[in-house]
Design a protein around this motif. Structure first.
Motif, PDB file in Angstrom:
ATOM      1  N   ASP A  54       0.096   0.275  -4.319  1.00 32.84           N
ATOM      2  CA  ASP A  54      -0.675  -0.831  -4.904  1.00 32.84           C
ATOM      3  C   ASP A  54      -1.996  -0.779  -4.066  1.00 32.84           C
ATOM      4  O   ASP A  54      -2.008  -0.606  -3.087  1.00 32.84           O
ATOM      5  CB  ASP A  54       0.289  -1.920  -4.688  1.00 32.84           C
ATOM      6  N   THR A  55      -2.715  -1.671  -4.685  1.00 34.45           N
ATOM      7  CA  THR A  55      -3.935  -2.367  -4.030  1.00 34.45           C
ATOM      8  C   THR A  55      -3.817  -4.008  -3.603  1.00 34.45           C
ATOM      9  O   THR A  55      -3.457  -4.628  -4.554  1.00 34.45           O
ATOM     10  CB  THR A  55      -5.223  -1.982  -4.945  1.00 34.45           C
TER      11      THR A  55
ATOM     12  N   SER B 208     -10.178  -5.086   0.602  1.00 33.08           N
ATOM     13  CA  SER B 208      -9.205  -4.593  -0.234  1.00 33.08           C
ATOM     14  C   SER B 208      -8.508  -3.523   0.447  1.00 33.08           C
ATOM     15  O   SER B 208      -9.458  -2.279   1.089  1.00 33.08           O
ATOM     16  CB  SER B 208      -9.440  -4.530  -1.670  1.00 33.08           C
TER      17      SER B 208
ATOM     18  N   VAL C 205       0.948  -1.251   0.033  1.00 29.21           N
ATOM     19  CA  VAL C 205      -0.077  -0.003   0.032  1.00 29.21           C
ATOM     20  C   VAL C 205       0.829   1.345  -0.036  1.00 29.21           C
ATOM     21  O   VAL C 205       0.503   2.263  -0.530  1.00 29.21           O
ATOM     22  CB  VAL C 205      -0.969  -0.061   1.084  1.00 29.21           C
TER      23      VAL C 205
ATOM     24  N   SER D  15      -6.136  -0.125   0.014  1.00 32.53           N
ATOM     25  CA  SER D  15      -5.687   0.757  -1.098  1.00 32.53           C
ATOM     26  C   SER D  15      -5.356   2.288  -0.672  1.00 32.53           C
ATOM     27  O   SER D  15      -5.605   2.665   0.667  1.00 32.53           O
ATOM     28  CB  SER D  15      -6.584   1.141  -2.290  1.00 32.53           C
TER      29      SER D  15
END
Length: 92
Positions: free
Chosen positions: A40-41, A49, A36, A51
């Motif tokens: 990125d996720t 998720s 993160v 993010s």
């Protein structure tokens, strides 16, 4: 539930030692944090998720004096719960 209680629960569920469960949880947290941080996720199907998001700069007020202050823009971490997680929480 705090981290130690999570380690205990994972160790009991998997049959692994508490030390091994603690290392696995630390590795998971480190991997998610690193991903993160890079932008990125991290998507875990059924769970959710992680993010990054953005918070714009804005004008705020000091509650003690009422004076205007500038609040700088910042990156934030977002967690979006997955469908299976939401359904489990809502008892569906």
């Amino acid at each position: 539930m705090n981290k130690q209680e999570l380690v205990d629960a994972v160790a009991a569920k998997t049959g692994a030692s508490k030390a091994a469960a603690g290392e696995a949880i630390d590795a998971f947290i480190g991997a998610v944090t690193a991903a993160v941080t890079k932008g990125d996720t991290v998507q875990l199907i059924g769970f959710g998720s992680f993010s990054t998001g953005a918070r714009a700069a804005r004008v705020g007020r000091n509650p003690a004096t009422g004076a205007e202050i500038q609040i700088a823009a910042a990156k934030t971490v977002k967690f979006t719960a997955g469908k299976a997680f939401k359904d489990a929480v809502n008892g569906a």
